[in-house]
Design a protein around this motif. Structure first.
Motif, PDB file in Angstrom:
ATOM      1  N   ALA A   1       3.891  -7.301   5.930  1.00  0.00           N
ATOM      2  CA  ALA A   1       3.855  -6.022   5.227  1.00  0.00           C
ATOM      3  C   ALA A   1       5.138  -5.750   4.464  1.00  0.00           C
TER       4      ALA A   1
ATOM      5  N   VAL B   1       6.825   5.232   8.551  1.00  0.00           N
ATOM      6  CA  VAL B   1       5.765   4.232   8.664  1.00  0.00           C
ATOM      7  C   VAL B   1       4.764   4.685   9.719  1.00  0.00           C
TER       8      VAL B   1
ATOM      9  N   LEU C   1       0.709   3.617  11.424  1.00  0.00           N
ATOM     10  CA  LEU C   1      -0.329   2.606  11.575  1.00  0.00           C
ATOM     11  C   LEU C   1      -1.661   3.307  11.703  1.00  0.00           C
TER      12      LEU C   1
ATOM     13  N   LEU D   1       9.077  -3.805   9.143  1.00  0.00           N
ATOM     14  CA  LEU D   1       7.728  -4.085   8.661  1.00  0.00           C
ATOM     15  C   LEU D   1       7.388  -5.562   8.626  1.00  0.00           C
TER      16      LEU D   1
ATOM     17  N   PHE E   1       4.408  -7.049  10.969  1.00  0.00           N
ATOM     18  CA  PHE E   1       2.976  -6.892  10.722  1.00  0.00           C
ATOM     19  C   PHE E   1       2.501  -8.017   9.800  1.00  0.00           C
TER      20      PHE E   1
ATOM     21  N   SER F   1       0.210 -10.222   7.313  1.00  0.00           N
ATOM     22  CA  SER F   1      -0.727  -9.804   6.268  1.00  0.00           C
ATOM     23  C   SER F   1      -2.180 -10.041   6.662  1.00  0.00           C
TER      24      SER F   1
ATOM     25  N   ILE G   1      -3.952  -6.803   7.698  1.00  0.00           N
ATOM     26  CA  ILE G   1      -3.812  -5.638   6.820  1.00  0.00           C
ATOM     27  C   ILE G   1      -4.992  -5.545   5.863  1.00  0.00           C
TER      28      ILE G   1
ATOM     29  N   LEU H   1      -2.293  -1.173   2.092  1.00  0.00           N
ATOM     30  CA  LEU H   1      -1.059  -0.442   2.317  1.00  0.00           C
ATOM     31  C   LEU H   1      -1.059   0.763   1.389  1.00  0.00           C
TER      32      LEU H   1
ATOM     33  N   ILE I   1       0.026   1.756   7.113  1.00  0.00           N
ATOM     34  CA  ILE I   1      -0.552   0.412   7.226  1.00  0.00           C
ATOM     35  C   ILE I   1      -1.962   0.559   7.769  1.00  0.00           C
ATOM     36  N   ARG I   2      -2.951   0.194   6.976  1.00  0.00           N
ATOM     37  CA  ARG I   2      -4.347   0.331   7.384  1.00  0.00           C
ATOM     38  C   ARG I   2      -4.892  -1.055   7.716  1.00  0.00           C
ATOM     39  N   THR I   3      -5.224  -1.237   8.965  1.00  0.00           N
ATOM     40  CA  THR I   3      -5.630  -2.558   9.439  1.00  0.00           C
ATOM     41  C   THR I   3      -7.114  -2.792   9.198  1.00  0.00           C
TER      42      THR I   3
END
Length: 904
Positions: free
Chosen positions: A80, A110, A112, A129, A132, A134, A137, A140, A161-163
């Motif tokens: 990230a 930040v 999550l 960051l 995390f 990629s 993810i 972002l 950060i949107r998983t």
């Protein structure tokens, strides 16, 4: 009656909280940013990855930038942190932290999936960051204008950060890669350091049980493991004097229990290696009444090496313009240190997400474990002529360091979104989440050895130590930190429709419970005044002095004793509670005007209590737990924070204006009067319990233009007025720098930023060429009152960490047949103040780094990707200048990597 929230902490932390908690507390929950799935363009890759999230950005009520997983893949970024430096106005610091709009990391926050999680970094409140990967993810989201559904601790911007959630179909992906750095032909390792390939200590470094029992038995408030104290305590226990020889034997038994085989050698370093596995699937109507059940799991492993030479110094004179300053002389320096360091980083990340969707209801449960371990071996040569420490004088100080630091973040998160259709609740949308996360940092053992290298006629002769020179020749450091954060929240919304307009009303709560337990212990060897050790007579042997006392016989033959080195207060307990509620509106008037805003209320309570292990027992700690002492160490704030945004839209453009009131609070570590070594700046750092929070007024304007062919660009302006900004001050004593923190009076920052995505040629070299990028130009000023000047050199200057410019440029190529994709990526930031200068010395400026990367991807078939990357083509080093002279420098590696991924 609804339950009172409690911390999961030890009894002492709960005692601290009991003085802060209100008599009763309403059970509530925090907001979760509404998950919006990425919109992926159908067709060729031409501009698809960069334009995939444009619609989401257009639909945001407040100024925001979105980066989707396809864009991250395009630039070849593995985490990230490296991906976010492509976003407008963002720059990457130490490969870990993001600076937004040229401001320091304290001005970025930040989250999550909308939740606050703790940082496993010992010295930073913001999350590093780079932990995390990629692969987890989805997108972002960087919001630069404050909205009331976000935490009020907002400065330059908020990174969410949107998983990835459950997949739309079965996915099974394997990726492997390797990298070579030009600085990594050879490096330093120490005995046993090659065995920790999973990033977990093998147990050989940790403080032995014998030492733990001795500390509990002997220190008794005296902070002493000395032979004298052991003799007194044992004689009292046994009822008669045990004698000096018996006490010496007991002390040396403690030395023998310590790990003592940390000798370093130089060897060839293996290339970096990494691997990722992603597997997931979705199933329809599993339970017989419809719905979809799915899961997604991933494991990522990286083994990275970094070898560098470093230079650190202290200026001797402020008038350097007429002098020829060279690192090889002391013309401008009173002291300097040349360091060789090798670090091995192990990153092991695992995640599992399970989700279920049914008729407008979506529930996800996820677990994530992020481990980042740093294993370091280094040596430094320190020279200070005023103390007869120089090659010319015949001796320099050698510092050999071996350190193992394991950082780990575990996150358990449950999220839900519901579109209700029940009677009076018809049309109400509800989303909620509960997040329980724990960050731990463990340094099971760090050994620093400080001795003397002798020189004859400029040539190395031998490495020695004499008891008469004092100091801490063998210093063991043990550190353990645990942060626990419980974050729970909800928000509900409902839209109301009128003739030609509509309004959405939204409200909710956000609650955070946080506890921190930080402990550090030091053990050292003290040699007899007449003891003289000849440790090595070749440079190779000098690297191995960490194993000098490996044999018990050497301990027995040496006049040495083990001491417990405990400062007055180097440990601390801290607790933090945030109760927040918000209400907001989003009003669409016709097809062109949009008005959004609201108010947030936050009740913030925090306490940080420093103590020494030597007083860490119920009897001796009672005074420190008095209500008066805790109140003096507490921060209690409650306030309202408002925001307002106006958007005017046409088919081809949008105009936005936003205003927000926010706050930036000092970190727990900055508030605690504990001295520590900052691993990023390498400066001694001291907390300040008198620090106050900074209040900000934020103004934003942006114009966005969208062309029919997919081209788009934007230009914006921002202004921030800051009351009592927290600034880092640089002081010098005993040939070393120390960083301290204090509040300035006022500060402001303003600037303009532009972003674009433009097609240059639709048919060139068998494909299409387009460019994307962004530029931010800004300035800032901080003002210190004359009464608060102290030793500061400048009462007015730029803010600490602020860059006047940040630029990102990409030149991209997509082949028409879809088999080839390439990008040339450039990033640069302007110089920024690392710390304010004192005693007439100028401020210390981190110099710009011009970063140029090349990424090429080949797609031999639909399921296979081969990616070739070259990073840091320009090979520029990290530098800090003071009075136009380099006072710090670190070598930066050039890197070539190859990654292959396959989907099945």
């Amino acid at each position: 009656m609804k339950p009172i929230k409690q911390f999961k902490a030890n009894l002492i932390t709960l005692s601290l909280l009991s003085l802060l908690a209100p008599a009763s507390q309403v059970f509530a929950a925090d907001e979760t940013a509404q998950e919006i799935e990425e919109v992926v363009a159908v067709g060729s890759r031409l501009k698809g990855s960069a334009s995939a999230v444009i619609e989401e950005r257009k639909n945001q009520a407040f100024v925001a930038d979105i980066m989707g997983s396809e864009q991250i893949s395009r630039t070849g970024d593995s985490d990230a942190a490296s991906a976010l430096r492509r976003v407008t106005g963002l720059s990457l610091v130490n490969d870990k932290f993001i600076y937004v709009r040229g401001l320091g990391e304290r001005y970025s926050s930040v989250r999550l999936n909308g939740a606050i999680v703790p940082s496993p970094d010992l010295t930073r409140n913001v999350i590093p960051l780079d932990i995390f990967p990629s692969s987890v993810i989805e997108s972002l989201a960087v919001q630069k204008a404050y909205s009331p559904d976000m935490p009020a601790a907002f400065g330059g911007g908020d990174v969410n950060i949107r998983t990835k959630s459950i997949p739309s179909d079965r996915v099974f992906k394997i990726e492997v890669g390797a990298a070579y750095k030009d600085t990594n032909d050879t490096g330093l390792v120490y005995n046993g350091s090659d065995d920790d390939w999973l990033g977990k200590d093998d147990g050989l470094r940790k403080m032995p049980a014998e030492i733990q029992m001795a500390l509990n038995k002997y220190i008794n408030g005296l902070s002493d493991l000395s032979i004298r104290n052991i003799r007194q305590v044992e004689s009292k226990i046994q009822g008669s004097d045990i004698g000096q020889e018996a006490a010496i034997s007991l002390n040396k038994d403690l030395i023998k229990s310590l790990p003592r085989d940390f000798g370093m050698v130089e060897k060839s370093i293996d290339p970096d290696f990494g691997a990722k596995i992603v597997f997931g699937d979705r199933y329809d109507d599993v339970f017989g009444f419809g719905g979809q059940l799915g899961f997604l799991t991933s494991v990522a492993y990286d083994n990275e090496w970094s070898n560098s030479t470093e230079f650190n110094s202290v200026l001797a004179t402020k008038d350097t313009e007429e002098l020829e300053c060279s690192k090889d002389t002391f013309t401008c320096y009173s002291a300097k240190e040349e360091k060789q360091s090798t670090k091995n980083n192990i990153k092991l990340n695992a995640s599992l997400n399970v989700g279920y969707k049914l008729d407008g209801h979506d529930i996800n449960a996820g677990y994530m474990m992020l481990r980042d371990t740093e294993n370091e071996a280094s040596y430094a040569m320190y020279q200070e002529p005023s103390k007869s420490l120089s090659i010319e004088s015949g001796q320099v100080t050698r510092k050999n360091l071996t350190s193992f630091e394991q950082r780990e973040l575990e996150i358990l998160q449950v999220r839900g979104t519901h579109n209700l259709t029940w009677s009076l609740l018809d049309g109400v949308g509800v989303d909620w989440h509960y997040t329980d996360s724990t960050a731990t940092t463990d340094i099971p053992s760090e050994l620093e050895i400080s001795v003397r290298d002798l020189y004859v006629n400029g040539e190395y002769s031998e490495t020695v130590y004499t008891g008469s020179s004092g100091g801490n020749p063998y210093l063991y450091r043990y550190v353990a930190m645990e942060d626990e954060v419980e974050n729970f929240g909800w928000n509900a919304s409902k839209a109301f429709y009128f003739d030609g307009s509509e309004i959405e009303l939204k409200g909710g709560g956000f609650f955070v419970d946080k506890t921190r337990d930080y402990r550090t212990d030091f053990l050292k060897y003290r040699f007899g005044q007449n003891e003289s050790l000849s440790l090595a007579d070749t440079p190779a042997q000098a690297l191995g002095i960490g194993s000098y006392f490996r044999d018990d016989s050497t301990v027995d033959m040496t006049d040495v004793e083990l001491l417990f080195q405990e400062p007055a207060a180097d440990d601390y307990l801290a607790a933090q509670k945030i109760d927040a509620y918000f209400g907001s509106f989003d009003y669409l008037m016709g097809e062109k005007w949009r008005f959004s805003g609201g108010v947030r209320y936050e009740d913030f309570r925090q306490v940080a209590l420093a103590y020494s292990r030597s007083i860490f027992d119920p009897a001796l700690l009672a005074d420190k737990l008095s209500e008066e002492a805790i109140q003096q160490a507490s921060v209690m704030e409650d306030d309202y924070f408002g925001s307002f945004s106006v958007t005017y839209s046409e088919k081809s453009y949008q105009l936005r204006f936003g205003y927000g009131q926010t706050i930036v609070r000092p970190d727990l570590r900055e508030l605690t009067p504990v001295q520590y070594q900052d691993p990023l700046t390498d400066y001694r750092t001291l907390g300040n319990p008198t620090l106050e929070s900074s209040y900000l007024d934020n103004f934003d304007f942006r114009a966005e233009f969208y062309m029919e062919n997919g081209d788009n660009y934007s230009i914006g302006a921002f202004y921030k007025d800051i009351d009592k900004p927290i600034e880092a001050l640089l002081t010098e004593a005993d040939g070393r720098f120390t960083l301290e923190f204090d509040n300035a009076d006022t500060a402001f920052v303003y600037g303009i930023e532009a972003e674009w995505l433009l097609e240059l040629s639709a048919d060139a070299l068998g494909g299409a060429i387009f460019t994307s990028g962004n530029v931010t130009l800004s300035d800032s000023e901080v003002e210190i009152l004359e009464a608060d000047k102290g030793d500061l050199t400048n009462l007015k200057r730029r803010m600490t960490g602020h860059s006047k410019y940040v630029a990102n440029f990409q030149l991209n190529y997509d082949s028409h047949n879809g088999n080839h994709q390439a990008s040339v990526i450039y990033n640069v930031f302007g110089d920024r103040i690392l710390a304010a200068g004192v005693n007439d010395f100028d401020d210390a400026y981190e110099q710009p780094i011009n970063s140029l990367d090349l990424v090429y991807s080949y797609y031999p078939n639909f399921n296979t990707t081969v990616t070739f990357k070259v990073k840091n083509l320009l090979g520029q080093n990290f530098e800090v200048q003071q009075n136009n002279v380099v006072i710090r420098e670190k070598e930066m590696a050039q890197q070539i990597s190859l990654d292959v991924s396959m989907e099945f």
